[in-house]
Scaffold this motif. Sequence first.
Motif, PDB file in Angstrom:
ATOM      1  N   VAL A 134     -31.588  24.658 -51.144  1.00  8.22           N
ATOM      2  CA  VAL A 134     -30.253  24.989 -50.643  1.00  8.22           C
ATOM      3  C   VAL A 134     -29.234  24.845 -51.765  1.00  8.22           C
ATOM      4  N   GLU A 135     -29.423  23.859 -52.619  1.00  9.11           N
ATOM      5  CA  GLU A 135     -28.463  23.597 -53.695  1.00  9.11           C
ATOM      6  C   GLU A 135     -28.339  24.755 -54.682  1.00  9.11           C
ATOM      7  N   ASN A 136     -29.306  25.667 -54.692  1.00  9.58           N
ATOM      8  CA  ASN A 136     -29.275  26.811 -55.606  1.00  9.58           C
ATOM      9  C   ASN A 136     -28.626  28.046 -55.002  1.00  9.58           C
ATOM     10  N   ALA A 137     -28.350  28.022 -53.718  1.00  5.34           N
ATOM     11  CA  ALA A 137     -27.819  29.197 -53.023  1.00  5.34           C
ATOM     12  C   ALA A 137     -26.340  29.396 -53.348  1.00  5.34           C
ATOM     13  N   SER A 138     -25.925  30.645 -53.314  1.00  6.68           N
ATOM     14  CA  SER A 138     -24.517  30.964 -53.538  1.00  6.68           C
ATOM     15  C   SER A 138     -23.692  30.568 -52.321  1.00  6.68           C
ATOM     16  N   VAL A 139     -22.405  30.445 -52.527  1.00  4.58           N
ATOM     17  CA  VAL A 139     -21.481  30.147 -51.429  1.00  4.58           C
ATOM     18  C   VAL A 139     -21.635  31.198 -50.333  1.00  4.58           C
ATOM     19  N   GLU A 140     -21.737  32.466 -50.725  1.00  6.67           N
ATOM     20  CA  GLU A 140     -21.864  33.551 -49.752  1.00  6.67           C
ATOM     21  C   GLU A 140     -23.162  33.439 -48.950  1.00  6.67           C
ATOM     22  N   ALA A 141     -24.269  33.116 -49.617  1.00 10.17           N
ATOM     23  CA  ALA A 141     -25.561  32.988 -48.922  1.00 10.17           C
ATOM     24  C   ALA A 141     -25.525  31.836 -47.924  1.00 10.17           C
ATOM     25  N   ILE A 142     -24.903  30.732 -48.294  1.00 12.64           N
ATOM     26  CA  ILE A 142     -24.792  29.584 -47.385  1.00 12.64           C
ATOM     27  C   ILE A 142     -23.941  29.955 -46.181  1.00 12.64           C
ATOM     28  N   ARG A 143     -22.811  30.591 -46.424  1.00 14.15           N
ATOM     29  CA  ARG A 143     -21.935  30.995 -45.313  1.00 14.15           C
ATOM     30  C   ARG A 143     -22.646  31.968 -44.381  1.00 14.15           C
ATOM     31  N   GLU A 144     -23.388  32.908 -44.953  1.00 13.63           N
ATOM     32  CA  GLU A 144     -24.119  33.884 -44.128  1.00 13.63           C
ATOM     33  C   GLU A 144     -25.189  33.189 -43.283  1.00 13.63           C
ATOM     34  N   ALA A 145     -25.921  32.262 -43.878  1.00 14.83           N
ATOM     35  CA  ALA A 145     -26.950  31.535 -43.129  1.00 14.83           C
ATOM     36  C   ALA A 145     -26.323  30.741 -41.984  1.00 14.83           C
ATOM     37  N   LEU A 146     -25.178  30.121 -42.229  1.00 11.45           N
ATOM     38  CA  LEU A 146     -24.508  29.335 -41.187  1.00 11.45           C
ATOM     39  C   LEU A 146     -23.881  30.227 -40.118  1.00 11.45           C
ATOM     40  N   ALA A 147     -23.542  31.449 -40.484  1.00 10.97           N
ATOM     41  CA  ALA A 147     -22.990  32.391 -39.501  1.00 10.97           C
ATOM     42  C   ALA A 147     -24.083  32.949 -38.587  1.00 10.97           C
ATOM     43  N   ASN A 148     -25.333  32.810 -39.006  1.00 11.54           N
ATOM     44  CA  ASN A 148     -26.456  33.381 -38.252  1.00 11.54           C
ATOM     45  C   ASN A 148     -27.428  32.319 -37.753  1.00 11.54           C
ATOM     46  N   VAL A 149     -26.912  31.173 -37.342  1.00 15.94           N
ATOM     47  CA  VAL A 149     -27.791  30.104 -36.868  1.00 15.94           C
ATOM     48  C   VAL A 149     -28.518  30.532 -35.600  1.00 15.94           C
ATOM     49  N   ARG A 150     -29.686  29.932 -35.398  1.00 14.35           N
ATOM     50  CA  ARG A 150     -30.498  30.147 -34.206  1.00 14.35           C
ATOM     51  C   ARG A 150     -30.654  28.813 -33.502  1.00 14.35           C
ATOM     52  N   THR A 151     -30.644  28.846 -32.168  1.00 13.21           N
ATOM     53  CA  THR A 151     -30.802  27.617 -31.394  1.00 13.21           C
ATOM     54  C   THR A 151     -32.238  27.475 -30.933  1.00 13.21           C
ATOM     55  N   ASP A 152     -32.761  26.269 -31.079  1.00 14.00           N
ATOM     56  CA  ASP A 152     -34.120  25.943 -30.645  1.00 14.00           C
ATOM     57  C   ASP A 152     -34.141  25.921 -29.120  1.00 14.00           C
ATOM     58  N   GLY A 153     -34.913  26.840 -28.546  1.00 10.40           N
ATOM     59  CA  GLY A 153     -35.072  26.876 -27.099  1.00 10.40           C
ATOM     60  C   GLY A 153     -36.548  26.904 -26.758  1.00 10.40           C
ATOM     61  N   MET A 154     -37.346  26.090 -27.442  1.00  2.00           N
ATOM     62  CA  MET A 154     -38.802  26.151 -27.435  1.00  2.00           C
ATOM     63  C   MET A 154     -39.457  25.985 -26.070  1.00  2.00           C
ATOM     64  N   ARG A 155     -38.760  25.525 -25.107  1.00  2.00           N
ATOM     65  CA  ARG A 155     -39.400  25.189 -23.836  1.00  2.00           C
ATOM     66  C   ARG A 155     -39.789  26.406 -23.003  1.00  2.00           C
ATOM     67  N   GLY A 156     -39.220  27.573 -23.267  1.00  2.00           N
ATOM     68  CA  GLY A 156     -39.474  28.745 -22.431  1.00  2.00           C
ATOM     69  C   GLY A 156     -40.638  29.596 -22.908  1.00  2.00           C
ATOM     70  N   GLU A 157     -40.901  30.617 -22.142  1.00  2.00           N
ATOM     71  CA  GLU A 157     -41.927  31.599 -22.493  1.00  2.00           C
ATOM     72  C   GLU A 157     -41.360  32.554 -23.535  1.00  2.00           C
ATOM     73  N   SER A 158     -42.235  33.146 -24.314  1.00  2.00           N
ATOM     74  CA  SER A 158     -41.818  34.083 -25.335  1.00  2.00           C
ATOM     75  C   SER A 158     -41.906  35.515 -24.812  1.00  2.00           C
ATOM     76  N   ALA A 159     -40.931  36.323 -25.205  1.00  4.36           N
ATOM     77  CA  ALA A 159     -40.968  37.746 -24.882  1.00  4.36           C
ATOM     78  C   ALA A 159     -41.907  38.475 -25.836  1.00  4.36           C
ATOM     79  N   ILE A 160     -42.305  37.787 -26.908  1.00  6.17           N
ATOM     80  CA  ILE A 160     -43.147  38.377 -27.946  1.00  6.17           C
ATOM     81  C   ILE A 160     -44.559  37.806 -27.831  1.00  6.17           C
ATOM     82  N   ALA A 161     -45.535  38.687 -27.733  1.00  7.97           N
ATOM     83  CA  ALA A 161     -46.934  38.274 -27.627  1.00  7.97           C
ATOM     84  C   ALA A 161     -47.591  38.337 -29.007  1.00  7.97           C
ATOM     85  N   TRP A 162     -48.706  37.630 -29.140  1.00  9.31           N
ATOM     86  CA  TRP A 162     -49.477  37.643 -30.388  1.00  9.31           C
ATOM     87  C   TRP A 162     -49.857  39.078 -30.748  1.00  9.31           C
ATOM     88  N   GLU A 163     -50.189  39.863 -29.754  1.00 10.48           N
ATOM     89  CA  GLU A 163     -50.572  41.267 -29.971  1.00 10.48           C
ATOM     90  C   GLU A 163     -49.411  42.068 -30.570  1.00 10.48           C
TER      91      GLU A 163
END
Length: 184
Positions: A92-121
């Motif tokens: 992380v320490e090597n990333a640009s200010v823009e890359a860090i801001r973009e990553a933080l703007a696109n966070v994902r929330t852990d919702g692991m308890r549910g079923e997935s819409a995506i199958a292995w297939e």
Amino acid sequence: MIKEIIVVEGRDDTVAIKRAVEAETIETGGSAINKEVLKRIRLAQERRGVIVFTDPDHAGERIRKIIAKEVPGCKHAFLTQEAATSRGDIGVENASVEAIREALANVRTDGMRGESAIAWEDLIEAGLIVHPEAASRRLAMGKQLGIGYCNGKQFYNRCRMFQISREEFEAARRHLDEEEGASS
């Protein structure tokens, strides 16, 4: 000011985060994450929320998995290895200010308890596993979906954990196929 507390691996990561955004951090002290640090992360999650922002490497992934298991419901920010690499060093320490801001703007929330819409297939059909270009396709799809790069099994788990919808998955796949078609 970012409301959530950002969990990073070390002091250099904190410096990089603070260059990019106004935020508070918790440092894990590397991959040997201990019970005291987990206790602080748990408290932070209860009070303000947490964004896990570790290096896009094996150690960072290990920390991310431990936190996701011990402190459910955290948000996750991801950098590509390309954005986090400087002179052969990944972090992380090597990333640009823009890359860090973009990553933080696109966070994902852990919702692991549910079923997935995506199958292995679906991963097989999309060429993300059991395909000669599977690794590069997962890299591109992970970037498009904002879930980072990982092996096939972990990609499947992240699709479930971050509740990637069929629509998101198909849109990212179309984008990948279009990019590959344009470069052919």
